[in-house]
Design a protein around this motif. Structure first.
Motif, PDB file in Angstrom:
ATOM      1  N   LEU A   1      66.798  44.864  78.844  1.00 55.83           N
ATOM      2  CA  LEU A   1      66.656  43.052  79.213  1.00 55.83           C
ATOM      3  C   LEU A   1      64.687  42.864  78.762  1.00 55.83           C
ATOM      4  CD1 LEU A   1      68.473  43.010  82.866  1.00 55.83           C
ATOM      5  CD2 LEU A   1      68.881  41.826  80.934  1.00 55.83           C
ATOM      6  N   GLU A   2      64.405  44.150  79.401  1.00 52.68           N
ATOM      7  CA  GLU A   2      62.770  44.073  78.846  1.00 52.68           C
ATOM      8  C   GLU A   2      62.680  45.732  78.792  1.00 52.68           C
ATOM      9  OE1 GLU A   2      58.992  43.515  82.707  1.00 52.68           O
ATOM     10  OE2 GLU A   2      61.590  43.457  82.818  1.00 52.68           O
ATOM     11  N   THR A   3      61.497  45.677  78.093  1.00 58.42           N
ATOM     12  CA  THR A   3      60.578  46.534  77.152  1.00 58.42           C
ATOM     13  C   THR A   3      59.473  46.979  77.617  1.00 58.42           C
ATOM     14  OG1 THR A   3      60.393  46.044  75.050  1.00 58.42           O
ATOM     15  CG2 THR A   3      62.400  46.938  75.302  1.00 58.42           C
ATOM     16  N   LYS A   4      58.758  47.868  78.090  1.00 61.54           N
ATOM     17  CA  LYS A   4      57.362  48.067  78.115  1.00 61.54           C
ATOM     18  C   LYS A   4      56.665  49.808  77.528  1.00 61.54           C
ATOM     19  CE  LYS A   4      56.609  45.613  82.224  1.00 61.54           C
ATOM     20  NZ  LYS A   4      55.600  45.836  83.373  1.00 61.54           N
ATOM     21  N   ASN A   5      55.600  49.520  76.827  1.00 59.61           N
ATOM     22  CA  ASN A   5      54.670  50.915  75.665  1.00 59.61           C
ATOM     23  C   ASN A   5      54.224  50.998  77.297  1.00 59.61           C
ATOM     24  OD1 ASN A   5      56.105  51.166  73.347  1.00 59.61           O
ATOM     25  ND2 ASN A   5      55.730  49.539  72.763  1.00 59.61           N
ATOM     26  N   ILE A   6      54.005  52.343  78.030  1.00 55.47           N
ATOM     27  CA  ILE A   6      53.052  52.755  79.099  1.00 55.47           C
ATOM     28  C   ILE A   6      52.926  54.098  78.171  1.00 55.47           C
ATOM     29  CG2 ILE A   6      52.262  53.071  81.426  1.00 55.47           C
ATOM     30  CD1 ILE A   6      54.035  50.782  82.248  1.00 55.47           C
ATOM     31  N   GLY A   7      51.342  54.434  77.720  1.00 58.56           N
ATOM     32  CA  GLY A   7      51.039  55.408  77.216  1.00 58.56           C
ATOM     33  C   GLY A   7      51.755  56.579  75.931  1.00 58.56           C
ATOM     34  N   ASP A   8      52.592  56.983  75.869  1.00 60.61           N
ATOM     35  CA  ASP A   8      53.476  57.568  74.522  1.00 60.61           C
ATOM     36  C   ASP A   8      54.608  57.085  74.750  1.00 60.61           C
ATOM     37  OD1 ASP A   8      54.020  59.186  76.392  1.00 60.61           O
ATOM     38  OD2 ASP A   8      53.578  61.187  76.036  1.00 60.61           O
ATOM     39  N   ARG A   9      54.654  56.618  76.428  1.00 57.77           N
ATOM     40  CA  ARG A   9      56.645  56.109  76.490  1.00 57.77           C
ATOM     41  C   ARG A   9      57.202  54.760  76.277  1.00 57.77           C
ATOM     42  NH1 ARG A   9      57.943  60.192  81.240  1.00 57.77           N
ATOM     43  NH2 ARG A   9      56.934  62.852  79.993  1.00 57.77           N
ATOM     44  N   LEU A  10      58.275  54.575  76.188  1.00 56.84           N
ATOM     45  CA  LEU A  10      59.129  53.374  76.260  1.00 56.84           C
ATOM     46  C   LEU A  10      59.849  53.162  77.436  1.00 56.84           C
ATOM     47  CD1 LEU A  10      59.707  50.540  74.742  1.00 56.84           C
ATOM     48  CD2 LEU A  10      61.773  51.779  73.834  1.00 56.84           C
TER      49      LEU A  10
ATOM     50  N   LYS B   1      58.864  51.047  66.606  1.00 57.56           N
ATOM     51  CA  LYS B   1      59.817  51.692  65.348  1.00 57.56           C
ATOM     52  C   LYS B   1      60.428  52.755  66.052  1.00 57.56           C
ATOM     53  CE  LYS B   1      60.952  53.895  61.052  1.00 57.56           C
ATOM     54  NZ  LYS B   1      59.829  54.553  59.396  1.00 57.56           N
ATOM     55  N   ALA B   2      60.176  53.617  66.699  1.00 56.50           N
ATOM     56  CA  ALA B   2      60.427  54.812  67.305  1.00 56.50           C
ATOM     57  C   ALA B   2      61.317  54.317  69.074  1.00 56.50           C
ATOM     58  CB  ALA B   2      59.533  56.312  68.122  1.00 56.50           C
TER      59      ALA B   2
ATOM     60  N   TYR C   1      61.732  56.620  77.599  1.00 55.06           N
ATOM     61  CA  TYR C   1      62.141  57.163  76.311  1.00 55.06           C
ATOM     62  C   TYR C   1      61.008  57.917  75.510  1.00 55.06           C
ATOM     63  CZ  TYR C   1      66.553  54.771  76.913  1.00 55.06           C
ATOM     64  OH  TYR C   1      67.893  54.347  77.266  1.00 55.06           O
ATOM     65  N   TRP C   2      60.752  59.022  75.355  1.00 53.97           N
ATOM     66  CA  TRP C   2      60.132  59.351  74.165  1.00 53.97           C
ATOM     67  C   TRP C   2      60.143  60.540  73.804  1.00 53.97           C
ATOM     68  CZ3 TRP C   2      61.058  60.739  79.014  1.00 53.97           C
ATOM     69  CH2 TRP C   2      61.652  62.436  79.941  1.00 53.97           C
ATOM     70  N   ARG C   3      59.402  61.150  72.258  1.00 56.92           N
ATOM     71  CA  ARG C   3      60.140  62.390  71.832  1.00 56.92           C
ATOM     72  C   ARG C   3      59.015  63.730  71.977  1.00 56.92           C
ATOM     73  NH1 ARG C   3      63.043  60.216  67.881  1.00 56.92           N
ATOM     74  NH2 ARG C   3      63.517  58.655  67.062  1.00 56.92           N
ATOM     75  N   ASP C   4      59.902  64.152  71.880  1.00 61.06           N
ATOM     76  CA  ASP C   4      59.390  65.646  72.229  1.00 61.06           C
ATOM     77  C   ASP C   4      59.637  66.499  71.078  1.00 61.06           C
ATOM     78  OD1 ASP C   4      58.504  67.838  72.249  1.00 61.06           O
ATOM     79  OD2 ASP C   4      59.919  68.398  74.576  1.00 61.06           O
ATOM     80  N   ASN C   5      59.085  67.242  70.192  1.00 64.76           N
ATOM     81  CA  ASN C   5      59.329  68.349  68.730  1.00 64.76           C
ATOM     82  C   ASN C   5      60.190  67.156  67.463  1.00 64.76           C
ATOM     83  OD1 ASN C   5      57.269  69.550  69.537  1.00 64.76           O
ATOM     84  ND2 ASN C   5      58.051  70.913  70.234  1.00 64.76           N
ATOM     85  N   GLU C   6      59.942  66.123  68.013  1.00 62.88           N
ATOM     86  CA  GLU C   6      60.664  65.098  67.086  1.00 62.88           C
ATOM     87  C   GLU C   6      62.601  64.681  67.537  1.00 62.88           C
ATOM     88  OE1 GLU C   6      60.640  63.412  64.181  1.00 62.88           O
ATOM     89  OE2 GLU C   6      58.372  64.354  65.104  1.00 62.88           O
ATOM     90  N   LYS C   7      62.605  65.326  69.029  1.00 63.00           N
ATOM     91  CA  LYS C   7      63.638  64.879  69.765  1.00 63.00           C
ATOM     92  C   LYS C   7      63.790  63.849  70.335  1.00 63.00           C
ATOM     93  CE  LYS C   7      67.480  67.462  72.133  1.00 63.00           C
ATOM     94  NZ  LYS C   7      68.321  68.285  72.694  1.00 63.00           N
ATOM     95  N   LEU C   8      64.210  62.821  70.987  1.00 64.87           N
ATOM     96  CA  LEU C   8      64.436  61.501  71.618  1.00 64.87           C
ATOM     97  C   LEU C   8      64.888  62.229  72.970  1.00 64.87           C
ATOM     98  CD1 LEU C   8      64.021  58.926  71.759  1.00 64.87           C
ATOM     99  CD2 LEU C   8      66.241  58.059  71.372  1.00 64.87           C
ATOM    100  N   ARG C   9      63.996  61.910  73.902  1.00 68.64           N
ATOM    101  CA  ARG C   9      64.042  62.203  75.452  1.00 68.64           C
ATOM    102  C   ARG C   9      64.205  61.095  76.283  1.00 68.64           C
ATOM    103  NH1 ARG C   9      65.374  67.532  75.733  1.00 68.64           N
ATOM    104  NH2 ARG C   9      63.795  69.213  73.913  1.00 68.64           N
TER     105      ARG C   9
END
Length: 113
Positions: free
Chosen positions: A54-63, A39-40, A93-101
């Motif tokens: 073209l492609e996505t991968k979830n690795i750890g807490d990052r997309l 969802k994030a 991509y990841w979230r840091d204190n609700e902010k998308l980084r």
């Protein structure tokens, strides 16, 4: 708006679980976390006007997304609705204190942390 959880009571209840119940809860929570990450990730996607994923991968807490992008420079080959996009390049991509980084990774997705 969801009801605020009392984490102290929740932790107390969790300590009373059997091993099998804890394992099942772990499986269920993993599925919930994965759904929340997806969802994030969908909120991380920049408009299709600027990029193509073209492609996505979830690795750890990052997309990680493999993207073809528009740079935004006037007169570039990518300019305009039908311009030739740059890339593809990997972005994290990841979230840091609700902010998308986000962070540029490069042309290849190497072994990450």
């Amino acid at each position: 708006m969801p009801k605020r959880l009392n984490f102290d009571k929740l932790r107390e209840s969790l300590q009373q679980l059997s091993l099998e119940q804890a394992r099942q809860l772990h499986t269920d929570l993993s599925a919930i976390v994965q759904a929340l990450e997806q969802k994030a990730a969908s909120s991380a996607t920049v408009t299709a006007n600027r990029q193509e994923v073209l492609e996505t991968k979830n690795i750890g807490d990052r997309l990680y997304q493999l993207e073809r992008i528009r740079c935004g420079k006037v007169g570039c080959k990518c300019a305009g609705e039908h311009g030739e996009l740059h890339g593809p390049y990997w972005y994290a991509y990841w979230r840091d204190n609700e902010k998308l980084r986000s962070r540029y990774v490069g042309k290849r997705l190497r072994q990450v942390e």
